[in-house]
Each structure stands twice: as C-alpha cells, then as structure tokens.
Design a protein around this motif. Sequence first.
Motif, mmCIF file in Angstrom:
data_model
loop_
_atom_site.group_PDB
_atom_site.id
_atom_site.type_symbol
_atom_site.label_atom_id
_atom_site.label_comp_id
_atom_site.label_asym_id
_atom_site.label_seq_id
_atom_site.Cartn_x
_atom_site.Cartn_y
_atom_site.Cartn_z
ATOM 1 N N VAL A 95 0.679 -1.055 -0.057
ATOM 2 C CA VAL A 95 0.053 0.092 0.005
ATOM 3 C C VAL A 95 0.873 1.186 -0.085
ATOM 4 C CG1 VAL A 95 -1.647 1.323 1.290
ATOM 5 C CG2 VAL A 95 -1.976 -1.249 1.025
ATOM 6 N N GLU A 96 2.018 1.191 0.655
ATOM 7 C CA GLU A 96 2.843 2.336 0.832
ATOM 8 C C GLU A 96 3.470 2.380 -0.517
ATOM 9 O OE1 GLU A 96 4.147 2.419 5.521
ATOM 10 O OE2 GLU A 96 5.228 1.545 4.046
ATOM 11 N N THR A 97 3.718 1.509 -1.344
ATOM 12 C CA THR A 97 4.529 1.694 -2.574
ATOM 13 C C THR A 97 3.515 2.207 -3.526
ATOM 14 O OG1 THR A 97 5.825 -0.403 -2.093
ATOM 15 C CG2 THR A 97 5.509 0.093 -4.482
ATOM 16 N N VAL A 98 2.196 1.741 -3.545
ATOM 17 C CA VAL A 98 1.223 2.441 -4.370
ATOM 18 C C VAL A 98 1.368 3.985 -4.028
ATOM 19 C CG1 VAL A 98 -1.254 2.618 -4.748
ATOM 20 C CG2 VAL A 98 -0.208 0.436 -4.666
ATOM 21 N N ARG A 99 1.093 4.475 -2.813
ATOM 22 C CA ARG A 99 1.114 5.816 -2.387
ATOM 23 C C ARG A 99 2.364 6.520 -2.856
ATOM 24 N NH1 ARG A 99 2.840 6.574 3.398
ATOM 25 N NH2 ARG A 99 4.730 6.034 2.324
ATOM 26 N N ASP A 100 3.473 5.868 -2.670
ATOM 27 C CA ASP A 100 4.774 6.527 -3.149
ATOM 28 C C ASP A 100 4.731 6.771 -4.493
ATOM 29 O OD1 ASP A 100 5.324 6.421 -0.528
ATOM 30 O OD2 ASP A 100 7.259 5.058 -0.804
ATOM 31 N N VAL A 101 4.392 5.665 -5.412
ATOM 32 C CA VAL A 101 4.718 6.014 -6.837
ATOM 33 C C VAL A 101 3.599 6.685 -7.330
ATOM 34 C CG1 VAL A 101 4.987 4.541 -8.943
ATOM 35 C CG2 VAL A 101 6.210 3.782 -6.666
ATOM 36 N N LEU A 102 2.363 6.276 -7.328
ATOM 37 C CA LEU A 102 1.351 7.112 -7.943
ATOM 38 C C LEU A 102 0.785 8.428 -7.137
ATOM 39 C CD1 LEU A 102 -1.191 4.069 -9.048
ATOM 40 C CD2 LEU A 102 0.435 5.104 -10.321
ATOM 41 N N LEU A 103 1.054 8.531 -6.240
ATOM 42 C CA LEU A 103 0.284 9.635 -5.328
ATOM 43 C C LEU A 103 1.528 10.552 -5.198
ATOM 44 C CD1 LEU A 103 -1.951 8.162 -2.743
ATOM 45 C CD2 LEU A 103 -2.737 8.951 -5.187
ATOM 46 N N GLY A 162 4.888 10.414 -6.584
ATOM 47 C CA GLY A 162 5.689 10.442 -7.818
ATOM 48 C C GLY A 162 7.151 9.998 -7.527
ATOM 49 N N LYS A 163 7.414 9.047 -6.737
ATOM 50 C CA LYS A 163 8.620 8.582 -6.350
ATOM 51 C C LYS A 163 8.802 7.398 -7.142
ATOM 52 C CE LYS A 163 8.254 10.214 -1.463
ATOM 53 N NZ LYS A 163 8.114 9.950 0.072
ATOM 54 N N GLN A 164 10.128 6.608 -6.649
ATOM 55 C CA GLN A 164 10.507 5.689 -7.466
ATOM 56 C C GLN A 164 10.726 4.441 -6.512
ATOM 57 O OE1 GLN A 164 11.284 5.375 -11.141
ATOM 58 N NE2 GLN A 164 10.042 6.949 -10.624
ATOM 59 N N THR A 165 10.040 4.398 -5.256
ATOM 60 C CA THR A 165 9.927 3.325 -4.517
ATOM 61 C C THR A 165 10.071 2.109 -5.285
ATOM 62 O OG1 THR A 165 9.087 4.811 -2.994
ATOM 63 C CG2 THR A 165 9.153 2.440 -2.318
ATOM 64 N N ASN A 166 10.936 1.195 -4.786
ATOM 65 C CA ASN A 166 10.784 -0.280 -5.390
ATOM 66 C C ASN A 166 10.510 -0.414 -6.966
ATOM 67 O OD1 ASN A 166 11.367 -0.984 -2.667
ATOM 68 N ND2 ASN A 166 9.204 -1.125 -2.361
ATOM 69 N N VAL A 167 10.968 0.583 -7.679
ATOM 70 C CA VAL A 167 10.426 0.421 -9.003
ATOM 71 C C VAL A 167 11.638 -0.519 -9.767
ATOM 72 C CG1 VAL A 167 10.670 1.427 -11.362
ATOM 73 C CG2 VAL A 167 9.540 2.729 -9.366
#
Length: 336
Positions: A315-323, A325-330
Amino acid sequence: MALTVLEPEGLYPDSSVEDAIWQGAARVLRGNAVNDMSSLSDAMLAQADAIMTLRCSVRAEDIARAPNLKLVVRMGVGYDRVDREACAARGVIVCNTPDYGTMEVGEFAVLLAMSLRRGLTLYHDTQRGDTPAPWAFIRHPVVRRQEVQTFALLGCGRIGTAAGLRAKALGYRVVFFDPLQPNGWERGLGFARVRTLDALLEQADVLSIHTPLTRATRGLIGERELRLMPKNAVVVNTARGPILDIDALARVMQDGHIAGAGLDVIPVEPPVEPVPELLRAYRDRAPWTLGRLIITPHIAFHSPEAWDDIRRLSVETVRDVLLEGKQTNVIPPQSE
C-alpha cells in the motif's frame, strides 16, 4: 476522483490499512481470482489504475483488459509472475516489496538445512509407521556437525544475507556468490566471497538458493552443478522452483551423491499432473526420500507479522509511486 487499486485475490477482509495510508486518494477493489485473473470481469479490470498481486499472475492479456493501468505491485520479492515486457510496452510501472519476509525466509532456509543436517527429519520419518527404526542413533550421511561445514549462498541480497548471518551464528562457515553485489560489500558480515558459481558449488556442504528467477537463473542448477558439490551435500531452495532442476536432483539423490534437500518451492505451483518424480516419491514415502527430503508449499514467508508487512508495504508503494511520484521499489524495464 480517487484512484482504484485492484487486489485480485481478495487477501484481506477490509480496507482499514489502505484507507489509513491513502487518505481517500485511492480505494481498493477486491476480486476472488486464483493464480490468474481470467475469472475477473472486463469491467473490474477496466477500473484498475493499479494492481497489487501476491500469487496471481499479471499476463499480457490482463494488461490489455486494463486500459487505465499505470502500476503493478508484486506483493513479494520476486516479480516473475508479472509480464514486464507487456507492462513496459504500455508504460506500466512494475514494483516489488523487497523488505517483507526477510527474516522469515532467511530463518526457514537455515531451518531446512538444520532439520536435515542434525537428523530431525531422519528420526521423525523413521520412528513412524508399523515398523519404526530401532530406538537408537542412525549412521547416515545426511547428519553432520555445523562447525565442519560450509554454508554456500547463491545470491546474497536481503534474504540471502539474513540466512547467512543465522547460519554463521550456528557455526557454519559462510560463503556466497553474487555478481550483483559490489566488491567489498561483504566486509563486516564475516562471509567469504567467491568469484564463480563453480567455486561456490565445489565447497557447498549446504547450498542455499536466494537468487531471483530471471532468464539468466532459470535452470541455473542442473545435474552438472549438483555433481560439482561435495558428496553428501544438502540443497535448500526457498527462492523460485525453476532455478533448480528437480528431476536432476532426484537422480543425484537416488545415486547417493546429494544426501538431502529442503524445498519450499517447485517449478510448477501448485503442482499438476504429471507431478515430478521427486514430489511423487516424497508423497509416496519412497524409502530413498526418508530423512533426506523436505517439501513445503511455498510458505517460508508465512507469519502473521509478514502478512501485515506485505500489505502495508504494498500500500505504501502505491502511495509513493502513484500519489507522490517517487521511485520506491521500481523494477527497471531493462533488468533481467
């Protein structure tokens, strides 16, 4: 309008964790898929801005049915269940959650090795049945002292490192082969590095597999590699089934070269007919498997705490990437 995140397997009973993290900016949509998303409707997939999946595969045909899809989060470390080429062609980002289950899987790998090497499995198997073994010790090549053995890590990322530290604490000498780790990375761990796979295998009293499944690692450990290992060695796989040729493993166990094996993964999960010889012999309690073989159904990661972690981290990865704009675990599209 809130983003829609499809969780195709319906793993969790409510959306409390998601709601607390997304704060109304996204909502979760739960399905009841098993293994793949063919049972989900076009209407459900059409709503998905993101997919969070544990064991359900994400195939090219699923991606084609999800016109709004922007992100796939694999709720785990390995990402071989996701068609990353199809995702890349559509500009869909793929992420994993590498920080979950590290302790559980590392511990389980060492537990498999210890259960074999200290005879726990041997005595458990032979004391059951209509004619149990005598109430006495058994001389068997699978049983060894930890302190005279080398625990060899094939792959030394988070989980491999966790397994190696635990093995070292139990008295094993620990070596590893991982060309992706930079020179000097191992300083302070007390592990010895080898430069080739063959060099690792030649000293592996216990081989513990911790590499991801990629084009380069599929079938990496076959009969040739198993026969490079010292006689009466043990093989442990808690990574991905197709890395290890289990038909070859059955042969080298039956002829006595490999003393034991502990597998939490097999090439096809769940197994389908015709099942591999190794699994069939295990289920039939063939004499040559007793005390020498452990097979578990891809559950090394399992604990209540791990399930909580995998949910929160996804859930945190969805937040970071989509909300945000971060590159978390990409996962880079060009990676193996």
